[in-house]
Design a protein around this motif. Structure first.
Motif, PDB file in Angstrom:
ATOM      1  N   SER A 177      36.059  72.818   8.446  1.00  0.00           N
ATOM      2  CA  SER A 177      35.988  72.922   6.988  1.00  0.00           C
ATOM      3  C   SER A 177      36.230  71.577   6.307  1.00  0.00           C
ATOM      4  O   SER A 177      35.841  71.374   5.152  1.00  0.00           O
ATOM      5  CB  SER A 177      36.997  73.946   6.471  1.00  0.00           C
ATOM      6  N   SER A 178      36.873  70.650   7.018  1.00  0.00           N
ATOM      7  CA  SER A 178      37.143  69.329   6.425  1.00  0.00           C
ATOM      8  C   SER A 178      35.878  68.480   6.313  1.00  0.00           C
ATOM      9  O   SER A 178      35.828  67.526   5.525  1.00  0.00           O
ATOM     10  CB  SER A 178      38.191  68.580   7.258  1.00  0.00           C
ATOM     11  N   LYS A 179      34.847  68.819   7.091  1.00  0.00           N
ATOM     12  CA  LYS A 179      33.625  67.999   7.115  1.00  0.00           C
ATOM     13  C   LYS A 179      32.975  67.870   5.742  1.00  0.00           C
ATOM     14  O   LYS A 179      32.414  66.826   5.409  1.00  0.00           O
ATOM     15  CB  LYS A 179      32.610  68.590   8.100  1.00  0.00           C
ATOM     16  N   GLU A 180      33.030  68.950   4.946  1.00  0.00           N
ATOM     17  CA  GLU A 180      32.353  68.904   3.650  1.00  0.00           C
ATOM     18  C   GLU A 180      33.030  67.932   2.686  1.00  0.00           C
ATOM     19  O   GLU A 180      32.434  67.556   1.668  1.00  0.00           O
ATOM     20  CB  GLU A 180      32.295  70.295   3.023  1.00  0.00           C
ATOM     21  N   TRP A 181      34.256  67.515   2.998  1.00  0.00           N
ATOM     22  CA  TRP A 181      34.969  66.588   2.120  1.00  0.00           C
ATOM     23  C   TRP A 181      34.923  65.148   2.636  1.00  0.00           C
ATOM     24  O   TRP A 181      35.615  64.285   2.105  1.00  0.00           O
ATOM     25  CB  TRP A 181      36.422  67.044   1.945  1.00  0.00           C
ATOM     26  N   VAL A 182      34.118  64.904   3.655  1.00  0.00           N
ATOM     27  CA  VAL A 182      34.016  63.557   4.233  1.00  0.00           C
ATOM     28  C   VAL A 182      32.660  62.956   3.909  1.00  0.00           C
ATOM     29  O   VAL A 182      31.623  63.582   4.136  1.00  0.00           O
ATOM     30  CB  VAL A 182      34.213  63.588   5.761  1.00  0.00           C
ATOM     31  N   GLU A 183      32.676  61.743   3.359  1.00  0.00           N
ATOM     32  CA  GLU A 183      31.446  60.986   3.141  1.00  0.00           C
ATOM     33  C   GLU A 183      31.234  60.109   4.372  1.00  0.00           C
ATOM     34  O   GLU A 183      31.971  59.163   4.604  1.00  0.00           O
ATOM     35  CB  GLU A 183      31.554  60.116   1.874  1.00  0.00           C
ATOM     36  N   TRP A 184      30.221  60.461   5.154  1.00  0.00           N
ATOM     37  CA  TRP A 184      30.017  59.804   6.445  1.00  0.00           C
ATOM     38  C   TRP A 184      29.231  58.505   6.350  1.00  0.00           C
ATOM     39  O   TRP A 184      29.442  57.588   7.146  1.00  0.00           O
ATOM     40  CB  TRP A 184      29.279  60.753   7.394  1.00  0.00           C
ATOM     41  N   GLU A 185      28.295  58.414   5.414  1.00  0.00           N
ATOM     42  CA  GLU A 185      27.336  57.306   5.409  1.00  0.00           C
ATOM     43  C   GLU A 185      27.644  56.204   4.395  1.00  0.00           C
ATOM     44  O   GLU A 185      27.469  55.022   4.680  1.00  0.00           O
ATOM     45  CB  GLU A 185      25.920  57.836   5.130  1.00  0.00           C
ATOM     46  N   LYS A 186      28.085  56.593   3.199  1.00  0.00           N
ATOM     47  CA  LYS A 186      28.265  55.616   2.119  1.00  0.00           C
ATOM     48  C   LYS A 186      29.639  54.947   2.189  1.00  0.00           C
ATOM     49  O   LYS A 186      30.562  55.443   2.827  1.00  0.00           O
ATOM     50  CB  LYS A 186      28.097  56.295   0.763  1.00  0.00           C
ATOM     51  N   GLU A 187      29.750  53.821   1.476  1.00  0.00           N
ATOM     52  CA  GLU A 187      31.019  53.088   1.429  1.00  0.00           C
ATOM     53  C   GLU A 187      31.852  53.469   0.210  1.00  0.00           C
ATOM     54  O   GLU A 187      33.006  53.075   0.108  1.00  0.00           O
ATOM     55  CB  GLU A 187      30.760  51.577   1.445  1.00  0.00           C
ATOM     56  N   GLN A 188      31.259  54.202  -0.733  1.00  0.00           N
ATOM     57  CA  GLN A 188      31.985  54.644  -1.925  1.00  0.00           C
ATOM     58  C   GLN A 188      31.550  56.070  -2.264  1.00  0.00           C
ATOM     59  O   GLN A 188      30.404  56.454  -2.030  1.00  0.00           O
ATOM     60  CB  GLN A 188      31.683  53.730  -3.123  1.00  0.00           C
ATOM     61  N   SER A 189      32.458  56.833  -2.844  1.00  0.00           N
ATOM     62  CA  SER A 189      32.126  58.186  -3.289  1.00  0.00           C
ATOM     63  C   SER A 189      33.147  58.641  -4.320  1.00  0.00           C
ATOM     64  O   SER A 189      34.334  58.321  -4.212  1.00  0.00           O
ATOM     65  CB  SER A 189      32.115  59.160  -2.106  1.00  0.00           C
ATOM     66  N   ASP A 190      32.656  59.383  -5.331  1.00  0.00           N
ATOM     67  CA  ASP A 190      33.552  59.966  -6.343  1.00  0.00           C
ATOM     68  C   ASP A 190      33.851  61.428  -6.049  1.00  0.00           C
ATOM     69  O   ASP A 190      34.624  62.060  -6.769  1.00  0.00           O
ATOM     70  CB  ASP A 190      32.908  59.868  -7.737  1.00  0.00           C
ATOM     71  N   GLU A 191      33.239  61.973  -4.996  1.00  0.00           N
ATOM     72  CA  GLU A 191      33.370  63.392  -4.711  1.00  0.00           C
ATOM     73  C   GLU A 191      34.000  63.688  -3.362  1.00  0.00           C
ATOM     74  O   GLU A 191      34.574  64.750  -3.158  1.00  0.00           O
ATOM     75  CB  GLU A 191      31.983  64.051  -4.756  1.00  0.00           C
ATOM     76  N   LYS A 192      33.867  62.758  -2.414  1.00  0.00           N
ATOM     77  CA  LYS A 192      34.380  62.982  -1.070  1.00  0.00           C
ATOM     78  C   LYS A 192      35.200  61.779  -0.611  1.00  0.00           C
ATOM     79  O   LYS A 192      35.134  60.704  -1.206  1.00  0.00           O
ATOM     80  CB  LYS A 192      33.216  63.204  -0.092  1.00  0.00           C
ATOM     81  N   ILE A 193      35.953  61.979   0.471  1.00  0.00           N
ATOM     82  CA  ILE A 193      36.715  60.870   1.054  1.00  0.00           C
ATOM     83  C   ILE A 193      35.796  60.116   2.007  1.00  0.00           C
ATOM     84  O   ILE A 193      35.258  60.697   2.951  1.00  0.00           O
ATOM     85  CB  ILE A 193      37.941  61.385   1.834  1.00  0.00           C
ATOM     86  N   VAL A 194      35.597  58.851   1.741  1.00  0.00           N
ATOM     87  CA  VAL A 194      34.798  58.021   2.648  1.00  0.00           C
ATOM     88  C   VAL A 194      35.505  57.976   3.998  1.00  0.00           C
ATOM     89  O   VAL A 194      36.725  57.740   4.069  1.00  0.00           O
ATOM     90  CB  VAL A 194      34.606  56.603   2.081  1.00  0.00           C
ATOM     91  N   TYR A 195      34.759  58.209   5.050  1.00  0.00           N
ATOM     92  CA  TYR A 195      35.353  58.297   6.388  1.00  0.00           C
ATOM     93  C   TYR A 195      36.233  57.083   6.718  1.00  0.00           C
ATOM     94  O   TYR A 195      37.345  57.231   7.223  1.00  0.00           O
ATOM     95  CB  TYR A 195      34.264  58.455   7.449  1.00  0.00           C
ATOM     96  N   LEU A 196      35.747  55.895   6.414  1.00  0.00           N
ATOM     97  CA  LEU A 196      36.505  54.683   6.741  1.00  0.00           C
ATOM     98  C   LEU A 196      37.817  54.602   5.960  1.00  0.00           C
ATOM     99  O   LEU A 196      38.771  53.971   6.414  1.00  0.00           O
ATOM    100  CB  LEU A 196      35.666  53.428   6.481  1.00  0.00           C
TER     101      LEU A 196
END
Length: 423
Positions: A177-196
């Motif tokens: 369920s945590s996957k939907e809150w992870v931004e995998w590709e981009k370096e910035q996001s206002d909606e998800k946590i960037v993986y890095l």
């Protein structure tokens, strides 16, 4: 003639051969001489990185196929499924010249003599195209390299086999369920946590362990590989559980979501948590391994419950630069909101009200010796916020420009109740 077992297949009008070439044959069978008309310039640094990879992974090498061209035709034995290659008519490289140059350098240079003895029997897969004209060779090279999408840093870094990465990836794998809150590709996001950004928090924890646990304690509690050690992973799991649970509740609140997924906010929270754990002074405690782990988990859960407040009385509009002063400003912002929430101060529902609170703090703190995060002044701020409710209709008509130009007295008046005015 050198014979190599292959599989044959057709690509349009061309015969292609898929096979494995021993490292020791590369320098004899492949032309890796510089030819800018047919290939790009060889990057020496890249070649050395590949050599280091070969040295490090000599027992378990993996290479994708290189693509080669034979302008002079190929002798193929369909019964034995093998081709005969003449060293006098070397194959040309369409794609893979850095890999092949690295292999050639290992074979030719004295400095790699020992490495060559270890890997000369290793093989590299190849696709060999028969009788491709020079013009077609260049077209194919361009298509391969123009259409190949460069792997961005966010993607490439998550495939690094380090502990911080493996901790995060294990957690996400075990908590789908945590996957939907992870931004995998981009370096910035206002909606998800960037993986890095998530990985950065785990890295801070890793570096902090020596600050709050002695070497003997760490050795008694953790063993490698750390991402598989239940104690080590379990401590980080407590942190990640709290972060994802907190973000989940703001699914329909864009402002709160945008704030809590910021890298600078996640780092500020992590730094606050590390400071709290260090203050426990676990190094001086006579605790067993299990007791230490439980103490760490309990502290992480309790402290994050305090730090990760739900209410937002005003918006954070400060810097997002990765500096100590920014982390301190965010920590102060979190502390003020947390304490107001504990005092059960109603959270404003108007954007204008939140802007007024921000303006009030900005102007009023100039006259105070301590900030609003201190208990003595917090009640002043709480009283101001409660008073605004009386003037809600008037506040709703204010523009952002008007609010930003208000003086302290004007702001204070909007946080004054009718009873106070009469007094």
């Amino acid at each position: 003639m050198k014979k190599i077992k292959v599989l044959q297949y057709k690509w349009g009008k061309y015969s292609n051969y898929l096979g494995l070439m021993p490292f020791e044959q590369v320098r004899h069978l492949v032309n890796i001489d510089k030819d800018p008309s047919m290939n790009r310039e060889v990057d020496g640094k890249r070649v050395k990185k590949i050599i280091k990879y070969i040295e490090k992974k000599s027992d378990n090498l993996f290479f994708p196929p290189v693509i080669l061209n034979s302008e002079n035709g190929i002798r193929f034995d369909s019964e034995k499924m093998e081709i005969s290659l003449d060293p006098q008519n070397k194959l040309k490289v369409i794609d893979g010249q850095h890999r092949l140059t690295a292999i050639k350098d290992i074979s030719n240079k004295e400095e790699y003599k020992d490495l060559n003895e270890r890997v000369q029997k290793k093989v590299i897969p190849f696709v060999l195209i028969e009788s491709l004209e020079p013009e077609e060779h260049r077209v194919l090279f361009n298509e391969i390299n123009q259409n190949a999408e460069k792997v961005g840093s966010v993607v490439s870094e998550r495939f690094e086999p380090n502990t911080k990465n493996l901790i995060c990836l294990r957690y996400i794998a075990e908590h789908p369920s945590s996957k939907e809150w992870v931004e995998w590709e981009k370096e910035q996001s206002d909606e998800k946590i960037v993986y890095l950004h998530l990985v950065k928090c785990i890295e801070l924890f890793q570096k902090a362990f020596p600050r709050f646990l002695k070497k003997q304690q760490r050795e008694a509690i953790f063993d490698e590989p750390y991402h598989r050690n239940e104690n080590y992973f379990g401590i980080h799991k407590c942190f990640l559980d709290a972060i994802f649970s907190h973000i989940e509740q703001f699914r329909n609140d864009r402002h709160k979501q945008k704030f809590w997924v910021k890298r600078v906010v996640l780092v500020a929270v992590t730094e606050s948590l590390i400071t709290t754990i260090k203050a426990l002074n676990l190094k001086s405690m006579d605790l067993g391994p299990e007791e230490i782990v439980n103490k760490l988990k309990e502290t992480i859960s309790t402290e994050l419950q305090n730090l990760l407040h739900s209410s937002m009385y005003y918006y954070y509009t400060g810097s997002s630069s990765q500096t100590k002063s920014t982390y301190e400003a965010i920590q102060k912002y979190i502390e003020i909101n947390r304490k107001l929430e504990i005092c059960e101060v109603p959270e404003p529902d108007l954007d204008q009200s939140k802007s007024l609170i921000e303006r009030y703090i900005e102007l009023a703190e100039e006259d105070l010796e301590i900030g609003f995060e201190e208990d003595g002044n917090l009640e002043i701020l709480a009283t101001f916020i409660r008073g605004m409710d009386t003037n809600k209709e008037q506040i709703s008509k204010l523009s952002s420009t008007e609010i930003s130009n208000f003086k302290l007295a004007q702001v204070q008046k909007l946080g004054t109740t009718i009873e106070e005015e009469e007094e």
